[in-house]
Design an enzyme around this catalytic site. Structure first.
Site, PDB file in Angstrom:
ATOM      1  N   PRO A   9     -14.821   8.952  32.021  1.00  0.00           N
ATOM      2  CG  PRO A   9     -12.718   8.065  31.052  1.00  0.00           C
ATOM      3  CD  PRO A   9     -14.141   7.714  31.560  1.00  0.00           C
ATOM      4  NE  ARG A  17     -13.217  15.775  27.248  1.00  0.00           N
ATOM      5  CZ  ARG A  17     -13.750  14.512  27.005  1.00  0.00           C
ATOM      6  NH1 ARG A  17     -14.708  13.980  27.364  1.00  0.00           N
ATOM      7  NH2 ARG A  17     -12.739  13.638  26.359  1.00  0.00           N
ATOM      8  CE1 TYR A  22     -16.158  14.757  23.218  1.00  0.00           C
ATOM      9  CE2 TYR A  22     -14.398  15.923  23.788  1.00  0.00           C
ATOM     10  CZ  TYR A  22     -14.834  14.971  23.252  1.00  0.00           C
ATOM     11  OH  TYR A  22     -14.033  13.659  23.246  1.00  0.00           O
ATOM     12  CG  ASN A  73     -20.182   8.908  26.529  1.00  0.00           C
ATOM     13  OD1 ASN A  73     -19.019   8.262  26.055  1.00  0.00           O
ATOM     14  ND2 ASN A  73     -20.268  10.122  26.185  1.00  0.00           N
ATOM     15  CB  ALA A  76     -10.810   7.888  26.889  1.00  0.00           C
ATOM     16  CD  GLU A  97     -20.401   2.448  21.504  1.00  0.00           C
ATOM     17  OE1 GLU A  97     -20.953   1.463  20.867  1.00  0.00           O
ATOM     18  OE2 GLU A  97     -19.303   2.711  21.402  1.00  0.00           O
ATOM     19  CG  HIS A  99     -19.657   7.619  21.588  1.00  0.00           C
ATOM     20  ND1 HIS A  99     -18.548   7.686  22.791  1.00  0.00           N
ATOM     21  CD2 HIS A  99     -19.798   6.211  21.046  1.00  0.00           C
ATOM     22  CE1 HIS A  99     -18.449   6.246  22.742  1.00  0.00           C
ATOM     23  NE2 HIS A  99     -19.003   5.565  21.955  1.00  0.00           N
TER      24      HIS A  99
HETATM   25  C1  DQA Z   1     -16.783  10.790  23.596  1.00  0.00           C
HETATM   26  C2  DQA Z   1     -15.911  10.221  22.589  1.00  0.00           C
HETATM   27  C3  DQA Z   1     -14.477   9.453  23.120  1.00  0.00           C
HETATM   28  O1  DQA Z   1     -13.901   9.158  21.929  1.00  0.00           O
HETATM   29  C4  DQA Z   1     -13.700  10.306  23.918  1.00  0.00           C
HETATM   30  O2  DQA Z   1     -12.771   9.622  24.713  1.00  0.00           O
HETATM   31  C5  DQA Z   1     -14.676  10.919  24.989  1.00  0.00           C
HETATM   32  C6  DQA Z   1     -16.041  11.329  24.646  1.00  0.00           C
HETATM   33  C7  DQA Z   1     -17.972  11.032  22.976  1.00  0.00           C
HETATM   34  O3  DQA Z   1     -19.082  11.333  23.962  1.00  0.00           O
HETATM   35  O4  DQA Z   1     -18.055  11.666  22.047  1.00  0.00           O
HETATM   36  O5  DQA Z   1     -14.061  11.075  26.085  1.00  0.00           O
HETATM   37  O6  DQA Z   1     -17.251   9.248  24.370  1.00  0.00           O
END
Ligand code: DQA
Length: 144
Positions: A9, A17, A22, A73, A76, A97, A99
Site C-alpha cells: 500500500p 508521498r 521515499y 515490499n 505498512a 524483503e 524497503h
Molecule cells: C516501506 C517502509 C514501511 O515502514 C512503510 O510503511 C512503507 C514503505 C519502505 O519501503 O521504506 O510504506 O516499506
C-alpha cells in the site's frame, strides 16, 4: 529465473508521498528501474502493486509453481500482516524483503517485520537500489 516483485500500500504514490523519506521518483520510475536491473541480469520479472492486503495474499498464493522467488515490499503490511506471513509460509516461496527506507531507524512500530519471519534476506534503506540488491542476490550476483 522468474521473480515476482510485489509492492504494498501507498507505494503507488511514490514521488508524491513523503519525498524526504521515499524520494522524488514515481512508482512508474520504480517499475522501469526494476525491469532494467532484471533485464541486465537476464532475469524475468513481473512487477505488481496493490493497496489491498487480500490481493497481495492471493498473488503470493498464485505464485506457487509460477515464480522462482518473490521480492516483497509489503510497505505498512510488513509490520502488521500475519496473513501475508502465513501466505509466504504456505507456498514456501523463496522470499526477499525490501524497503526503500530503513524501518529500523524510524518509529518503533516499524521495527517489527512479519515478512522477515519468512524472508531469507532483507535489503533496506537504499531507495530503489534496495530492489537492485534483492534481484542481484537472487540472481546470485550480489556482493551480499
Ligand atoms: C516501506 C517502509 C514501511 O515502514 C512503510 O510503511 C512503507 C514503505 C519502505 O519501503 O521504506 O510504506 O516499506
Amino acid at each position: 529465473m522468474k521473480i515476482l516483485v510485489l509492492n504494498g500500500p501507498n507505494l503507488n504514490l511514490l514521488g508524491v508521498r513523503e519525498p524526504a523519506i521515499y524520494g522524488s521518483r514515481s512508482y512508474s520510475d520504480l517499475v522501469s528501474f526494476v525491469r532494467g536491473v532484471a533485464a541486465n541480469l537476464g532475469v524475468e520479472v513481473d512487477v505488481r502493486q496493490s493497496n489491498h492486503e487480500g490481493e497481495l495474499v492471493t498473488w503470493i498464493q498464485q505464485s506457487r509453481g509460477e515464480f522462482d522467488a518473490i521480492v516483497l515490499n509489503a510497505a505498512a503490511y510488513t509490520h502488521t500482516s500475519v496473513a501475508i506471513l502465513d501466505a509466504l509460509k504456505a507456498v514456501g516461496a523463496r522470499t526477499v524483503e525490501v524497503h526503500l527506507s530503513d524501518p529500523m531507524t524510524r518509529e518503533g512500530f516499524r521495527h517489527v517485520s512479519f515478512v522477515s519471519m519468512a524472508a531469507e534476506a532483507t535489503f533496506k534503506g537504499r531507495g530503489f537500489d534496495s530492489y537492485a540488491d534483492a534481484i542481484r542476490y537472487l540472481a546470485g550476483k550480489g556482493n551480499n
